[in-house]
Design a protein around this motif. Structure first.
Motif, PDB file in Angstrom:
ATOM      1  N   LEU A   1       0.877  -1.170   0.000  1.00 45.72           N
ATOM      2  CA  LEU A   1       0.000   0.000   0.000  1.00 45.72           C
ATOM      3  C   LEU A   1       0.914   1.220   0.000  1.00 45.72           C
ATOM      4  N   VAL A   2       0.814   2.037  -1.041  1.00 41.70           N
ATOM      5  CA  VAL A   2       1.737   3.145  -1.246  1.00 41.70           C
ATOM      6  C   VAL A   2       1.085   4.454  -0.845  1.00 41.70           C
ATOM      7  N   VAL A   3       1.850   5.304  -0.157  1.00 43.01           N
ATOM      8  CA  VAL A   3       1.411   6.656   0.194  1.00 43.01           C
ATOM      9  C   VAL A   3       2.347   7.640  -0.487  1.00 43.01           C
ATOM     10  N   GLY A   4       1.788   8.546  -1.285  1.00 36.38           N
ATOM     11  CA  GLY A   4       2.603   9.524  -2.007  1.00 36.38           C
ATOM     12  C   GLY A   4       2.423   9.368  -3.508  1.00 36.38           C
ATOM     13  N   ARG A   5       1.907  10.401  -4.147  1.00 31.77           N
ATOM     14  CA  ARG A   5       1.579  10.332  -5.571  1.00 31.77           C
ATOM     15  C   ARG A   5       2.807  10.053  -6.437  1.00 31.77           C
ATOM     16  N   ARG A   6       3.946  10.679  -6.099  1.00 30.70           N
ATOM     17  CA  ARG A   6       5.149  10.508  -6.914  1.00 30.70           C
ATOM     18  C   ARG A   6       5.648   9.065  -6.874  1.00 30.70           C
TER      19      ARG A   6
ATOM     20  N   THR B   1       2.632  18.928   4.184  1.00 32.21           N
ATOM     21  CA  THR B   1       3.007  19.727   5.347  1.00 32.21           C
ATOM     22  C   THR B   1       2.662  18.963   6.621  1.00 32.21           C
ATOM     23  N   ALA B   2       3.126  19.493   7.738  1.00 29.16           N
ATOM     24  CA  ALA B   2       2.848  18.849   9.022  1.00 29.16           C
ATOM     25  C   ALA B   2       1.350  18.813   9.311  1.00 29.16           C
ATOM     26  N   GLU B   3       0.637  19.856   8.895  1.00 27.71           N
ATOM     27  CA  GLU B   3      -0.794  19.933   9.179  1.00 27.71           C
ATOM     28  C   GLU B   3      -1.599  18.899   8.378  1.00 27.71           C
ATOM     29  N   GLU B   4      -1.029  18.370   7.309  1.00 27.02           N
ATOM     30  CA  GLU B   4      -1.738  17.409   6.467  1.00 27.02           C
ATOM     31  C   GLU B   4      -1.538  15.969   6.918  1.00 27.02           C
ATOM     32  N   VAL B   5      -0.660  15.741   7.882  1.00 24.04           N
ATOM     33  CA  VAL B   5      -0.375  14.364   8.314  1.00 24.04           C
ATOM     34  C   VAL B   5      -1.613  13.708   8.912  1.00 24.04           C
ATOM     35  N   ARG B   6      -2.304  14.403   9.802  1.00 25.10           N
ATOM     36  CA  ARG B   6      -3.464  13.812  10.468  1.00 25.10           C
ATOM     37  C   ARG B   6      -4.560  13.416   9.483  1.00 25.10           C
ATOM     38  N   PRO B   7      -4.992  14.290   8.531  1.00 27.28           N
ATOM     39  CA  PRO B   7      -6.013  13.849   7.569  1.00 27.28           C
ATOM     40  C   PRO B   7      -5.563  12.652   6.737  1.00 27.28           C
ATOM     41  N   VAL B   8      -4.280  12.617   6.365  1.00 24.57           N
ATOM     42  CA  VAL B   8      -3.773  11.471   5.597  1.00 24.57           C
ATOM     43  C   VAL B   8      -3.834  10.204   6.432  1.00 24.57           C
ATOM     44  N   LEU B   9      -3.492  10.308   7.717  1.00 23.63           N
ATOM     45  CA  LEU B   9      -3.557   9.145   8.599  1.00 23.63           C
ATOM     46  C   LEU B   9      -4.990   8.637   8.757  1.00 23.63           C
ATOM     47  N   ASP B  10      -5.947   9.551   8.818  1.00 19.28           N
ATOM     48  CA  ASP B  10      -7.347   9.139   8.914  1.00 19.28           C
ATOM     49  C   ASP B  10      -7.750   8.326   7.683  1.00 19.28           C
ATOM     50  N   ARG B  11      -7.362   8.806   6.489  1.00 20.20           N
ATOM     51  CA  ARG B  11      -7.681   8.070   5.262  1.00 20.20           C
ATOM     52  C   ARG B  11      -6.925   6.742   5.219  1.00 20.20           C
TER      53      ARG B  11
ATOM     54  N   LEU C   1      -5.950   4.859   7.802  1.00 20.33           N
ATOM     55  CA  LEU C   1      -6.550   3.893   8.720  1.00 20.33           C
ATOM     56  C   LEU C   1      -7.834   3.309   8.146  1.00 20.33           C
ATOM     57  N   ASN C   2      -8.604   4.130   7.429  1.00 24.57           N
ATOM     58  CA  ASN C   2      -9.800   3.621   6.757  1.00 24.57           C
ATOM     59  C   ASN C   2      -9.431   2.592   5.694  1.00 24.57           C
ATOM     60  N   GLN C   3      -8.351   2.888   4.949  1.00 19.47           N
ATOM     61  CA  GLN C   3      -7.902   1.957   3.912  1.00 19.47           C
ATOM     62  C   GLN C   3      -7.382   0.657   4.531  1.00 19.47           C
ATOM     63  N   LEU C   4      -6.651   0.776   5.630  1.00 19.98           N
ATOM     64  CA  LEU C   4      -6.146  -0.417   6.307  1.00 19.98           C
ATOM     65  C   LEU C   4      -7.299  -1.276   6.824  1.00 19.98           C
ATOM     66  N   HIS C   5      -8.326  -0.613   7.343  1.00 15.33           N
ATOM     67  CA  HIS C   5      -9.497  -1.352   7.831  1.00 15.33           C
ATOM     68  C   HIS C   5     -10.185  -2.068   6.673  1.00 15.33           C
ATOM     69  N   ALA C   6     -10.314  -1.402   5.523  1.00 14.01           N
ATOM     70  CA  ALA C   6     -10.961  -2.032   4.363  1.00 14.01           C
ATOM     71  C   ALA C   6     -10.158  -3.243   3.887  1.00 14.01           C
ATOM     72  N   LEU C   7      -8.833  -3.121   3.870  1.00 11.92           N
ATOM     73  CA  LEU C   7      -7.997  -4.251   3.452  1.00 11.92           C
ATOM     74  C   LEU C   7      -8.056  -5.380   4.474  1.00 11.92           C
ATOM     75  N   ARG C   8      -8.274  -5.031   5.742  1.00 11.43           N
ATOM     76  CA  ARG C   8      -8.380  -6.055   6.785  1.00 11.43           C
ATOM     77  C   ARG C   8      -9.648  -6.881   6.598  1.00 11.43           C
ATOM     78  N   GLU C   9     -10.659  -6.242   6.001  1.00 12.79           N
ATOM     79  CA  GLU C   9     -11.925  -6.931   5.782  1.00 12.79           C
ATOM     80  C   GLU C   9     -11.934  -7.719   4.474  1.00 12.79           C
ATOM     81  N   THR C  10     -10.895  -7.559   3.648  1.00 10.74           N
ATOM     82  CA  THR C  10     -10.825  -8.231   2.357  1.00 10.74           C
ATOM     83  C   THR C  10      -9.922  -9.455   2.460  1.00 10.74           C
ATOM     84  N   PRO C  11     -10.432 -10.656   2.245  1.00  8.58           N
ATOM     85  CA  PRO C  11      -9.584 -11.860   2.345  1.00  8.58           C
ATOM     86  C   PRO C  11      -8.474 -11.841   1.282  1.00  8.58           C
TER      87      PRO C  11
END
Length: 279
Positions: free
Chosen positions: A109-114, A134-144, A146-156
């Motif tokens: 699972l890759v983070v970062g468009r480049r 930026t530092a202020e963008e870390v929290r919103p990215v982490l929220d997304r 964690l949602n992605q990690l949860h979705a992958l956890r539900e996918t066999p």
């Protein structure tokens, strides 16, 4: 348009680009100082949680999980790159470390468009997310995330082991085992920790707190390294730009001297023609 005018127009464009690069360098410097401050706070929090986990596991060794026991289908690697460019070989270094990894099987699972652009055809890629700038963008990215990690956890097959591959603040691309939590071995305390919860419930909650603290720490470290690379890249670019402007300045002066010489020659020729007409 004269040659000198063309050179001056080129110099004006380069000066404008130089100003933009200088502004980008200033922003990278500001972000570097912010990440360094956040890193110290976050690292202290992670260390405290790991100490608590080590004390707990010293008296409850059954909860210590062997991170090497799962098969590749149960492993998930979070690979952190950059969202923006102008950071040298930052993403190439992550991709190279991934290819050199002795674990060829885990999903990615890759983070970062480049970085995602470089790994878009990777056979084990299961998804990617935009990364923080930026530092202020870390929290919103982490929220997304964690949602992605949860979705992958539900996918066999559901992942049970989470690793992170990212640049460290100290330099270099470093793999980290995030889940299961692997605190360093410590001296067994004289007395067991006093718990107000069932041990399983306590350790599950502690693991959640660890994940919430460790991931920001890794993101801040990666962004700190990225902005340091960007500062170095901007420094080199500004140095080359300044050298080019100096070369163009010398060329402009030479062309101006040629124009002055031509103007003087025209004046002399005109004066000679007038004197010839009088004679």
């Amino acid at each position: 348009m004269s040659r000198r005018a063309q050179v001056e127009e080129h110099m004006a464009r380069l000066a404008e680009i130089s100003g933009i690069l200088a502004a980008m360098k200033t922003l990278a410097s500001i972000e570097t100082h912010k990440f360094a401050r956040y890193m110290a706070q976050q690292a202290a929090l992670v260390e405290n949680i790991e100490t608590a986990a080590a004390d707990f596991l010293a008296f409850h060794p059954d909860f210590r999980d062997d991170a090497t026991a799962a098969d590749d289908a149960r492993r998930l690697w979070l690979v952190i790159g950059s969202e923006r460019g102008f950071c040298g070989d930052f993403n190439e270094a992550v991709a190279a470390a991934l290819e050199a990894s002795p674990e060829p099987g885990p999903r990615l699972l890759v983070v970062g468009r480049r970085l995602a652009g470089k790994l878009e055809r990777h056979p084990r890629l299961v998804g990617w997310l935009d990364g923080p700038n930026t530092a202020e963008e870390v929290r919103p990215v982490l929220d997304r995330l964690l949602n992605q990690l949860h979705a992958l956890r539900e996918t066999p097959p559901a992942w049970t082991r989470l690793g992170v591959l990212a640049h460290a603040a100290e330099g270099g691309v470093v793999p980290h085992t995030v889940l299961p939590m692997q605190p360093p071995q410590s001296t067994r305390p004289a007395y067991p920790p006093r718990l107000n919860l069932d041990p399983a419930e306590f350790f599950a909650g502690l693991t959640g707190h660890y994940l919430a603290a460790k991931l920001p720490c890794l993101f801040h470290g990666s962004l700190l390294a990225e902005n340091r690379r960007r500062l170095e890249h901007m420094e080199r670019a500004l140095h080359r730009m300044q050298a080019k402007l100096e070369d163009l300045g010398r060329a402009r002066n030479a062309l101006r001297q040629e124009e002055i010489t031509e103007e003087i020659e025209m004046i002399l020729l005109s004066a000679e023609a007038r004197l010839g007409g009088i004679n």
